[in-house]
Design an enzyme around this catalytic site. Sequence first.
Site: not given
Length: 266
Positions: A47, A116, A150
């Site tokens: 990430e 995200k 994540c």
Amino acid sequence: MTTPLRLALVQMNIIAGDPEANFAAMEAKLEEAAALVPKPDLIALPEMWNTGYALTDIQKLADPDGDRTKATISAFCGKHGINVLAGSIAQLRGSAVTNTVHVFDRSGKVVAEYSKIHLFQLMNEHLHLEAGAETGRFELDGVPAGTMICYDIRFPELARSLALGGARIVFVPAEWPHPRLHHWRTLLQARAIENQMYVVSINTVGESGGASFFGHSMVIDPWGEVIAEAPEEETILVADIDLSLVEEVRGRIPVFADRKPALYDL
Ligand SMILES: O=C(O)CCC(=O)C(=O)O
């Protein structure tokens, strides 16, 4: 993708606020992974590998429209004939910055872009980044797959939605720090077990902004077994996965057939 599928996960130390250093390191690591024998089918990155969590300067550090990332990685894919899940980058879109994964096929074509969805307030992401509004589904070499990023693994609905959409592998680029190794391992295994699919995580290592990133990138099979796990140092984690295991596990315990979606108050 042919079965078995060879994955190479680039677990790297990201220098916060230094895209030049990170691009150079990323390119060297992609070449190192491409030189593996046998060659990997897919290489994945972690990430925010271009900037790390330099969030207060993110507007000036982010890659405008992802152009530098796309040009660099597309050229790499075309040269080596390898698929790349380019972790995520900080990407400038107009006046906003997103935390975005690009997926490239063997020819270098971008086949998916995912930003995200769940921003991590504990690290102030919500103050500096704009959340994505679409899930990350794609197909590579005919294999349906997905990506999350994540903190997204804390939301079982997202992984389930990717699985219901057909994903047999879900990738998780991350920058996940101590002291939550227990959460990392447990959540990744839970997402693999409940969805009976491969979960492939690519974490970072090193220190930044008071956080210490612990590595432990993992390849987890549809039965929940960790079949490969990285140490706490920089490494390229290699794993060969057999996609037929997805059907085998789904056949053994028919979770998808036994679901009662009409009763879930979601
Ligand atoms: O959920 C966590 O504990 C870590 C999440 C995180 O570090 C992130 O999303 O960047």
